[in-house]
Design a protein around this motif. Sequence first.
Motif, PDB file in Angstrom:
ATOM      1  N   MET A   1       0.735  -1.056  -0.060  1.00  0.00           N
ATOM      2  CA  MET A   1      -0.047  -0.134   0.092  1.00  0.00           C
ATOM      3  C   MET A   1       0.854   1.193   0.019  1.00  0.00           C
ATOM      4  O   MET A   1       1.767   1.485   0.985  1.00  0.00           O
ATOM      5  N   ILE A   2       0.692   2.204  -0.831  1.00  0.00           N
ATOM      6  CA  ILE A   2       1.531   3.409  -1.245  1.00  0.00           C
ATOM      7  C   ILE A   2       0.704   4.563  -0.288  1.00  0.00           C
ATOM      8  O   ILE A   2      -0.608   4.726  -0.686  1.00  0.00           O
ATOM      9  N   THR A   3       1.357   5.278   0.331  1.00  0.00           N
ATOM     10  CA  THR A   3       0.694   6.316   1.071  1.00  0.00           C
ATOM     11  C   THR A   3       1.696   7.578   0.575  1.00  0.00           C
ATOM     12  O   THR A   3       2.656   7.814   0.404  1.00  0.00           O
ATOM     13  N   SER A   4       0.923   8.539  -0.166  1.00  0.00           N
ATOM     14  CA  SER A   4       1.301   9.792  -0.595  1.00  0.00           C
ATOM     15  C   SER A   4       1.763  10.854   0.547  1.00  0.00           C
ATOM     16  O   SER A   4       0.956  10.959   1.246  1.00  0.00           O
ATOM     17  N   ASP A   5       2.915  11.566  -0.133  1.00  0.00           N
ATOM     18  CA  ASP A   5       2.998  12.755   0.958  1.00  0.00           C
ATOM     19  C   ASP A   5       2.297  13.765   0.856  1.00  0.00           C
ATOM     20  O   ASP A   5       2.129  14.939   1.195  1.00  0.00           O
ATOM     21  N   TRP A   6       1.633  13.752  -0.600  1.00  0.00           N
ATOM     22  CA  TRP A   6       0.721  15.163  -1.110  1.00  0.00           C
ATOM     23  C   TRP A   6      -0.731  15.001  -1.075  1.00  0.00           C
ATOM     24  O   TRP A   6      -1.444  15.773  -1.729  1.00  0.00           O
ATOM     25  N   TYR A  47       6.902   5.646 -10.883  1.00  0.00           N
ATOM     26  CA  TYR A  47       7.318   5.129  -9.865  1.00  0.00           C
ATOM     27  C   TYR A  47       7.060   5.896  -8.418  1.00  0.00           C
ATOM     28  O   TYR A  47       7.382   6.864  -8.394  1.00  0.00           O
ATOM     29  N   LEU A  48       6.395   5.059  -7.433  1.00  0.00           N
ATOM     30  CA  LEU A  48       5.995   5.766  -6.218  1.00  0.00           C
ATOM     31  C   LEU A  48       6.797   5.016  -5.047  1.00  0.00           C
ATOM     32  O   LEU A  48       6.271   5.163  -3.837  1.00  0.00           O
ATOM     33  N   GLY A  49       7.805   4.020  -5.342  1.00  0.00           N
ATOM     34  CA  GLY A  49       8.195   3.328  -4.478  1.00  0.00           C
ATOM     35  C   GLY A  49       9.436   4.179  -3.677  1.00  0.00           C
ATOM     36  O   GLY A  49       9.734   5.372  -4.139  1.00  0.00           O
ATOM     37  N   THR A  50      10.106   3.590  -2.733  1.00  0.00           N
ATOM     38  CA  THR A  50      11.179   4.357  -2.019  1.00  0.00           C
ATOM     39  C   THR A  50      12.463   3.911  -2.327  1.00  0.00           C
ATOM     40  O   THR A  50      13.585   4.062  -1.397  1.00  0.00           O
ATOM     41  N   ILE A  60      12.916  12.453  -2.969  1.00  0.00           N
ATOM     42  CA  ILE A  60      11.807  13.419  -3.141  1.00  0.00           C
ATOM     43  C   ILE A  60      10.481  12.630  -2.647  1.00  0.00           C
ATOM     44  O   ILE A  60      10.296  11.506  -2.343  1.00  0.00           O
ATOM     45  N   PRO A  61       9.341  13.553  -2.598  1.00  0.00           N
ATOM     46  CA  PRO A  61       8.051  12.935  -2.174  1.00  0.00           C
ATOM     47  C   PRO A  61       7.381  11.990  -2.965  1.00  0.00           C
ATOM     48  O   PRO A  61       7.538  11.845  -4.177  1.00  0.00           O
ATOM     49  N   VAL A  62       6.811  11.233  -2.452  1.00  0.00           N
ATOM     50  CA  VAL A  62       5.815  10.107  -3.289  1.00  0.00           C
ATOM     51  C   VAL A  62       4.606  11.043  -3.505  1.00  0.00           C
ATOM     52  O   VAL A  62       3.577  11.582  -2.501  1.00  0.00           O
ATOM     53  N   PRO A  63       4.332  11.369  -4.602  1.00  0.00           N
ATOM     54  CA  PRO A  63       3.340  12.373  -5.143  1.00  0.00           C
ATOM     55  C   PRO A  63       1.986  12.021  -5.097  1.00  0.00           C
ATOM     56  O   PRO A  63       1.063  12.930  -5.304  1.00  0.00           O
ATOM     57  N   PHE A  64       1.684  10.747  -5.236  1.00  0.00           N
ATOM     58  CA  PHE A  64       0.188  10.430  -5.426  1.00  0.00           C
ATOM     59  C   PHE A  64       0.017   9.008  -4.972  1.00  0.00           C
ATOM     60  O   PHE A  64       1.117   8.313  -5.068  1.00  0.00           O
ATOM     61  N   ASP A  65      -1.125   8.669  -4.486  1.00  0.00           N
ATOM     62  CA  ASP A  65      -1.353   7.019  -4.395  1.00  0.00           C
ATOM     63  C   ASP A  65      -1.897   6.673  -5.560  1.00  0.00           C
ATOM     64  O   ASP A  65      -2.770   7.260  -6.273  1.00  0.00           O
ATOM     65  N   PRO A  66      -1.392   5.572  -6.109  1.00  0.00           N
ATOM     66  CA  PRO A  66      -2.112   5.037  -7.738  1.00  0.00           C
ATOM     67  C   PRO A  66      -3.474   4.730  -7.610  1.00  0.00           C
ATOM     68  O   PRO A  66      -4.138   4.635  -8.379  1.00  0.00           O
ATOM     69  N   HIS A  86       7.094  -1.566 -11.532  1.00  0.00           N
ATOM     70  CA  HIS A  86       6.875  -1.421 -10.223  1.00  0.00           C
ATOM     71  C   HIS A  86       5.392  -1.719  -9.823  1.00  0.00           C
ATOM     72  O   HIS A  86       4.579  -0.862 -10.032  1.00  0.00           O
ATOM     73  N   GLY A  87       5.069  -2.912  -9.255  1.00  0.00           N
ATOM     74  CA  GLY A  87       3.637  -3.447  -9.046  1.00  0.00           C
ATOM     75  C   GLY A  87       2.954  -2.434  -8.309  1.00  0.00           C
ATOM     76  O   GLY A  87       2.054  -2.075  -8.586  1.00  0.00           O
ATOM     77  N   GLU A  88       3.558  -2.085  -7.119  1.00  0.00           N
ATOM     78  CA  GLU A  88       2.732  -1.377  -6.267  1.00  0.00           C
ATOM     79  C   GLU A  88       2.362  -0.078  -6.918  1.00  0.00           C
ATOM     80  O   GLU A  88       1.485   0.909  -6.456  1.00  0.00           O
ATOM     81  N   SER A  89       3.377   0.481  -7.705  1.00  0.00           N
ATOM     82  CA  SER A  89       2.967   1.952  -8.369  1.00  0.00           C
ATOM     83  C   SER A  89       2.002   1.824  -9.704  1.00  0.00           C
ATOM     84  O   SER A  89       1.351   3.013  -9.999  1.00  0.00           O
ATOM     85  N   GLN A  90       2.325   0.914 -10.190  1.00  0.00           N
ATOM     86  CA  GLN A  90       1.441   0.685 -11.729  1.00  0.00           C
ATOM     87  C   GLN A  90       0.086  -0.096 -11.642  1.00  0.00           C
ATOM     88  O   GLN A  90      -0.618   0.132 -12.514  1.00  0.00           O
ATOM     89  N   ALA A  91       0.242  -1.509 -11.034  1.00  0.00           N
ATOM     90  CA  ALA A  91      -0.694  -2.376 -11.174  1.00  0.00           C
ATOM     91  C   ALA A  91      -2.218  -1.729 -10.757  1.00  0.00           C
ATOM     92  O   ALA A  91      -3.321  -2.039 -11.171  1.00  0.00           O
TER      93      ALA A  91
END
Length: 277
Positions: A1-6, A47-50, A60-66, A86-91
Amino acid sequence: MITSDWGDWLPRAIDAADPESVAVWYLGCNGFVVKGSNGTTLFVDPYLGTGDPPRTVRMIPVPFDPADVVDAEAVFATHEHSDHVHGESQAPILESTGAPFVAPDASLAAAREDQGWEDRWDLTDEQFREVSEGDVLEIGEFTVHVVEVNDPDAEHPVGYVFEHDEGTVFHPGDSRPADSFAALGREFDIDLGILAFGTAGMIPDKQTREPTYTKWYNDEGEAVEAASALRLDRLLPSHWDMWKGLTADPTALHEHVASFEHPKRLDLVEIGDRVDL
């Protein structure tokens, strides 16, 4: 699960945008959104991974939750590296929109075999679309050409030329100068070209974790060489913001491009910025 900074402001801004020509948003790393005047929305290498700390550390920040993306006609991958496939970012984008994942064979293998996207998300076989150099796709208002590039660190990299009635965008992934670029510059009138730009650093080795000299992207001279061969009207350097130890100052390119006919303009953007053709 991705959590966005923004929060969700960036995907909402992209969804609400009504560009007169073609709008391009920089997502940081080498990720972009390309949206046409009729609303066709394409994601490239989001790409929204760390990363893989302490080897690769996101700066840099994670700009959004996919999961907040509501519209996409396709998600493109240029090559198989984990900050491009990257599955968590794109799937989750594929799952919620039904968009296809357009990628070369090694990238599809990374998604389906190595990362098991179909086991973890509700995706169909038809959503995985393999492409190779020379292919031409019609996606909404864009004609997309799959072209040869030069990324010595990738198994099978490709680039994408996004043609639109209002202008053309070129995304070659992490390519260095390529033998194909001069021919591409003659064939296409590229309004905006994206080139991965960075520096060299001592990065922990993947196996030993010992600091190792690492160079992944174009330096100043290579960026200008590629932009000149491609005859770019506008050069947008990317990837310089991402990894601790491999960040760079894109303003250095001003002096390097000054004496060349191409690029005619240098577009320096930060994560979340929008440019229009």
